[in-house]
Design an enzyme around this catalytic site. Structure first.
Site, PDB file in Angstrom:
ATOM      1  N   GLU A  91      47.168 -15.332  24.188  1.00  0.00           N
ATOM      2  CA  GLU A  91      48.607 -15.098  24.040  1.00  0.00           C
ATOM      3  C   GLU A  91      48.915 -13.763  23.357  1.00  0.00           C
ATOM      4  O   GLU A  91      49.968 -13.163  23.590  1.00  0.00           O
ATOM      5  CB  GLU A  91      49.269 -16.247  23.274  1.00  0.00           C
ATOM      6  CG  GLU A  91      49.382 -17.544  24.076  1.00  0.00           C
ATOM      7  CD  GLU A  91      48.145 -18.421  23.981  1.00  0.00           C
ATOM      8  OE1 GLU A  91      47.099 -17.957  23.476  1.00  0.00           O
ATOM      9  OE2 GLU A  91      48.217 -19.587  24.436  1.00  0.00           O
TER      10      GLU A  91
ATOM     11  N   GLN B 296      50.024 -30.527  18.225  1.00  0.00           N
ATOM     12  CA  GLN B 296      50.402 -29.137  18.486  1.00  0.00           C
ATOM     13  C   GLN B 296      51.803 -28.790  17.994  1.00  0.00           C
ATOM     14  O   GLN B 296      52.478 -27.949  18.563  1.00  0.00           O
ATOM     15  CB  GLN B 296      50.232 -28.784  19.962  1.00  0.00           C
ATOM     16  CG  GLN B 296      48.762 -28.782  20.364  1.00  0.00           C
ATOM     17  CD  GLN B 296      48.487 -28.149  21.705  1.00  0.00           C
ATOM     18  OE1 GLN B 296      49.351 -28.123  22.575  1.00  0.00           O
ATOM     19  NE2 GLN B 296      47.282 -27.620  21.878  1.00  0.00           N
TER      20      GLN B 296
ATOM     21  N   LYS C 191      60.531 -29.788  23.974  1.00  0.00           N
ATOM     22  CA  LYS C 191      60.170 -30.261  25.308  1.00  0.00           C
ATOM     23  C   LYS C 191      61.278 -31.111  25.927  1.00  0.00           C
ATOM     24  O   LYS C 191      61.577 -30.988  27.113  1.00  0.00           O
ATOM     25  CB  LYS C 191      58.871 -31.067  25.220  1.00  0.00           C
ATOM     26  CG  LYS C 191      58.239 -31.265  26.588  1.00  0.00           C
ATOM     27  CD  LYS C 191      56.797 -31.706  26.479  1.00  0.00           C
ATOM     28  CE  LYS C 191      56.201 -31.919  27.860  1.00  0.00           C
ATOM     29  NZ  LYS C 191      54.831 -32.442  27.787  1.00  0.00           N
TER      30      LYS C 191
END
Ligand SMILES: Cc1ncc(C[n+]2csc(CCOP(=O)(O)OP(=O)(O)O)c2C)c(N)n1
Lengths: 186, 565
Positions: free
Chosen positions: B49, B112, B161
């Site tokens: 990333e 996470q 999400k």
């Protein structure tokens, strides 16, 4: 020396953290920080008292960096302006019936109130300037303070006065102009 | 029209004109990646990333547009952090979009979950946590506006999400109005007059041109102003390219590794006009003795930069282009011949020490190599660098005529920046020639992006200046730690094999005779190539202003070493 800033900020989650984090990141020590709603529900108002070892240079830096935060709408430095300043303290004093009158007497002199009475303690509520509250604390200390809480200082400029907006160059004011305004102590 | 949050992300990005995003998928941004397939945006799959962040950064610097990078929550987002800080320090407009766990899980240490808005608070211009689908459109609109306006900078949007999955009515919002965000553009007239009065009185004025000139596209205004007033122009590391290096008024780079005569000119000037620069410690040397005779005019869009490091006499807060354009009609034509001649005498002395006048001694010097690449490319390539000695040599010897072709990590000094930023730049300028100059140390930090270059067919030419040392740190140890070398000696892989293993044609160059042909070979190949140059191990970048020294107290290249013949 301590400087006092008034900041109007958007009433959104995380804004207090952004402001507080700015002082940490730029290595300034906050002496007191009070936040509350304003007449407009979308806007909160902060009174921030900060130690500025380098005086006006620090004050300028703080103000400019506060402005940089997207959620900060306005910042004023009211340190040198005529302001009304208040702090509120609740002081729980260890006192039985025998010395209660003494505490009552002190409260009266300071225009404080006894807001709770228990067999072995009272809570004194006092509003005023920093100095006044410090004065009362000094007198209560020998009697016995169990605990104390203070709201932190809140400030408002008198009349239609504004604080100083130090943003250099922004409204055409030169640095000397700002310095001159800063000299005009109330 | 009802859309999912993930679809809204792409609806907004396409409306912002985004054509390419750099990123990496994972659990928390899978709905965004799923929706992506229905939109005409090219996604570049990176290998780490950090690479995505630097590519978006390189893309933004080369294009003048906003770059976009994406990552998933937790480790994906934290891998972006170095790249976000890099963009922040150099005021580069990049929008970062990270996935976050569902809103109802926040604070519970879910799989996470990381407090990404908390982590990136001090290294973004602004950031957002989005918990509902109906916040996405407005947030993206604001994020792009904030990233590119005022003093540009990175903005991060952390999208839960559930917000990606839920549906809501999609309306593309109007240009955002934020009560607390109103960048200034103009400087008031009375302060412009103050500035003009100082300019009129000055006999030894100098313009310091910073990154702000490029960010505000003020190159033409700068040229007009400098020519009309006959004031010479020195550049910061990031300001290079804003003013053509070949122009008679150009003084080149200032600061720690700036030209000696440029630093002398600053120290002896009686007026500094700082255009979109922030008096970083790397350009001022110790502040106590910085340009002691000079009055200072500071044109700067960010008020918090004014009086920050250097107290200035006239602060002109505003957009550099606007303010300079406002100044041009107010100033007269001047003649500073005497001052320019004085500078020329320092320049002649500098030239006598230039490594360019060295006799060939069979060794490879990075300065020579950069000059060779400059010659071969006609000075017209887009050049990115990593961080270290090679970066300074490239700044000194790849003389730039135009802006947006010099891409280097200045404020943060991030090793690993060179290759990924070159790949990003390629997406902004596919028809241009692109060179990435890197050291052996920094190249290894993000070398995995070679595969990304292959996958994308990115036509970037990598030049690894291999001295088998962390060269810049070695140089400091040589100068300031009595040559006690600590943790700078580096075994490097066989870079040719490494490149070839990635599918990248590569060559090693060990003598000056091979250089021209090798560069021509690399240029003739369409697609990524690697040239490894085995360079002189213990060369040093000169001149050098030691930390804490005055700007004119430079360590110079010893004369005897450089005298011709
Ligand atoms: C991520 C990161 N880690 C450490 C440093 C400190 N640093 C600055 S220059 C340098 C040496 C770079 O060596 P190399 O990449 O071989 O380039 P050279 O100086 O030899 O040209 C180091 C370690 C840095 N700038 N960035």
């Amino acid at each position: 020396m301590n400087y006092t800033f008034i900041a109007l900020v958007e009433n959104k989650p995380g804004v207090l953290n952004r402001v507080a984090s700015l002082f940490r990141r730029r290595n300034f020590n906050i002496e007191s920080l009070a936040v509350g709603r304003t007449e407009n529900p979308d806007i909160s108002r902060m009174t921030i008292v900060v130690n500025c070892p380098n005086g006006d240079m620090d004050a300028h830096r703080i103000e400019a960096n506060l402005y940089k935060l997207v959620n900060v709408i306005d910042v004023q430095d009211v340190t040198h302006q005529p302001v009304v300043t208040r702090d509120l303290a609740l002081i729980k004093v260890r006192v039985g019936p025998e010395r209660r009158a003494e505490v009552n007497g002190l409260a009266e002199i300071f225009r404080a109130h006894i807001v709770d009475v228990a067999p072995e303690s009272v809570i004194v509520e006092i509003t005023g300037t920093e100095d006044k509250i410090e004065g009362m604390i000094e007198l209560l200390r020998p009697i016995g303070i169990i605990e104390m809480v203070r709201t932190g200082q809140v400030s408002m400029t008198r009349g239609t006065n504004d604080g100083i907006r130090r943003m250099p160059g922004l409204d055409g004011r030169r640095y000397e102009d700002l310095m001159e305004m800063a000299e005009m102590t109330p | 029209m009802k859309k999912t949050g993930a679809e809204i992300v792409w609806e907004c990005l396409t409306r912002e004109g985004v054509e390419v995003v750099f990123g990496y998928p994972g659990g928390a941004n899978m709905p965004i990646y799923d929706a992506m397939l229905s939109y005409p945006v090219h996604h570049v799959l990176v290998r780490h990333e950090q690479g995505a962040a630097h590519m978006a950064d390189g893309y933004a610097r080369a294009s003048g547009k906003v770059g976009v990078a994406m990552a998933t929550s937790g480790p994906g987002a934290t891998n972006l952090v170095t790249g976000i800080a890099t963009a922040m320090m150099d005021s580069v407009p990049v929008v970062f979009i990270t996935g976050q766990v569902a809103a109802h899980l926040i604070g519970g240490d879910a799989f996470q979950e990381t407090d990404v808005t908390g982590i990136t608070l001090p290294i973004t211009k602004h950031n957002y946590l989005v918990t509902r689908a109906d916040e996405i459109a407005e947030t993206i609109r604001e994020a792009f506006y904030i990233a590119r306006s005022g003093r540009p900078g990175p903005v991060l949007i952390d999208i839960c999400k559930n917000a990606q999955i839920e549906s809501c009515e999609f309306v593309y919002p109007e240009e955002p109005e934020m009560p607390g965000y109103k960048p200034v553009t103009h400087s008031p007239r009375n302060l412009l007059d103050d500035a003009v009065a100082l300019i009129e009185k000055s006999h030894k004025p100098i313009i310091l041109c910073g990154h702000g000139v490029i960010m505000s596209k003020a190159e033409e205004a700068l040229m007009q102003f400098a020519v009309k007033t006959q004031i010479p122009v020195a550049s910061t590391l990031l300001g290079l390219g804003a003013f053509p290096a070949s122009h008679p008024l150009s003084l080149g780079m200032m600061g720690m590794h700036g030209e000696a005569y440029t630093n002398m000119a600053i120290q002896n000037s009686d007026l500094i006009l700082a255009f979109g620069m922030r008096f970083d410690d790397r350009v001022t040397g110790t502040l106590k003795t910085y340009a002691p005779k000079a009055k200072k005019i500071h044109i700067e869009i960010d008020p918090s930069e004014v009086h920050k490091n250097v107290f200035v006499d006239v602060p002109l807060v505003g957009d550099v282009r606007t303010v300079v354009n406002d100044l041009i009609p107010l100033v007269d034509e001047y003649d500073h011949d005497e001052w320019l001649e004085e500078i020329q005498t320092w320049k002649n002395e500098t030239d006598s020490r230039s490594i360019m006048n060295w006799e060939e001694d069979g060794k490879l010097y990075v300065a020579h190599l950069v000059a060779d690449i400059w010659k071969a490319t006609g000075g017209g390539a887009i050049v990115t660098t990593d961080v270290g000695q090679h970066q300074m040599w490239t700044a000194q010897y790849y003389q730039l005529e135009k802006p947006n072709r010099w891409i280097t990590s200045g404020g943060a000094g991030t090793m690993g920046f060179g290759l990924p930023s070159a790949i990003g730049a390629w997406f902004a300028a596919k028809d241009e020639e692109i060179w990435a100059v890197a050291g052996d140390g920094g190249f290894q930090m993000t070398a995995a992006e070679l595969t990304t270059a292959v996958q994308e067919g990115a036509n970037v030419k990598v030049a690894i200046m291999n001295n088998n040392f962390l060269g810049m740190v070695r140089q400091w140890q040589e100068f300031f730690f009595e040559k006690r070398y600590s943790a700078v000696n580096m075994v490097t892989p066989d870079f040719v094999k490494l490149a070839e293993a990635h599918g990248v044609p590569a060559r090693r160059v060990t003598t000056r005779e091979e250089v021209e042909e090798a560069i021509a070979w690399a240029r003739s190949i369409k697609g990524p190539t690697v040239l490894e140059f085995k360079v002189e191990r213990e060369d040093a970048v000169y001149p050098m202003v030691p930390t804490g020294a005055a700007l004119h107290e430079m360590i110079r290249r010893p004369v005897k070493q450089s005298a011709k013949g």
